[in-house]
Motif scaffolding. Structure first.
Motif, PDB file in Angstrom:
ATOM      1  N   HIS A   1       2.715   1.641  -3.379  1.00 56.75           N
ATOM      2  CA  HIS A   1       1.801   2.169  -4.392  1.00 56.75           C
ATOM      3  C   HIS A   1       1.620   3.680  -4.218  1.00 56.75           C
ATOM      4  N   ALA A   2       1.501   4.117  -2.987  1.00 57.70           N
ATOM      5  CA  ALA A   2       1.270   5.535  -2.711  1.00 57.70           C
ATOM      6  C   ALA A   2       2.445   6.415  -3.133  1.00 57.70           C
ATOM      7  N   ILE A   3       3.655   5.900  -3.051  1.00 55.98           N
ATOM      8  CA  ILE A   3       4.827   6.741  -3.344  1.00 55.98           C
ATOM      9  C   ILE A   3       5.439   6.500  -4.712  1.00 55.98           C
TER      10      ILE A   3
ATOM     11  N   THR B   1       0.836  -1.199   0.000  1.00 55.83           N
ATOM     12  CA  THR B   1       0.000   0.000   0.000  1.00 55.83           C
ATOM     13  C   THR B   1       0.869   1.246   0.000  1.00 55.83           C
ATOM     14  N   GLU B   2       1.890   1.250   0.840  1.00 55.64           N
ATOM     15  CA  GLU B   2       2.806   2.389   0.916  1.00 55.64           C
ATOM     16  C   GLU B   2       3.584   2.553  -0.392  1.00 55.64           C
TER      17      GLU B   2
ATOM     18  N   THR C   1      -4.724  -2.813  -1.866  1.00 54.15           N
ATOM     19  CA  THR C   1      -3.505  -2.030  -1.633  1.00 54.15           C
ATOM     20  C   THR C   1      -3.380  -0.900  -2.646  1.00 54.15           C
ATOM     21  N   GLY C   2      -4.110  -0.997  -3.742  1.00 50.25           N
ATOM     22  CA  GLY C   2      -4.038   0.005  -4.785  1.00 50.25           C
ATOM     23  C   GLY C   2      -3.047  -0.309  -5.886  1.00 50.25           C
TER      24      GLY C   2
END
Length: 101
Positions: free
Chosen positions: A43-45, A40-41, A67-68
């Motif tokens: 994917h976010a960054i 998830t993290e 998680t995206g």
């Protein structure tokens, strides 16, 4: 980092996998897998799409989709199945049916 020439980022392994037994090991030989929280993290960054492989099974896909991340890749989940075509269909259908975060 300059990501202009990168199409996607391959992350993993999600689980231990016999396909690439040396993948995801630390210097002492212990297997390091990626958690859904880490993915998830990531994917976010990540400035590029993230796809996940390494021991991915159909049962993982709903949580993985949350998680995206942008996708997944498999070898043994299809190549090792009694009916590879059915296994591939199940993976695709499960991924598409799972809600995104």
């Amino acid at each position: 980092a300059d990501t202009r020439d990168i199409d996607y980022f391959g992350a993993g392994p999600l689980h231990e996998t016999a396909t690439k037994p040396d993948c995801g090991r630390d210097a002492a030989g212990h297997i390091i897998t990626r958690s859904f929280a880490e993915l998830t993290e990531l994917h976010a960054i990540s400035p590029v799409p993230v796809v996940v492989g390494g021991g991915v099974k159909a049962r993982d896909l709903p949580a993985l989709r949350k998680t995206g991340v942008d996708g997944f890749f498999v070898v043994s989940a299809v190549a090792g199945a009694a009916d590879p075509a059915a296994a591939a269909r199940e993976l695709v259908e499960t991924w598409k049916a799972a809600p995104r975060s």
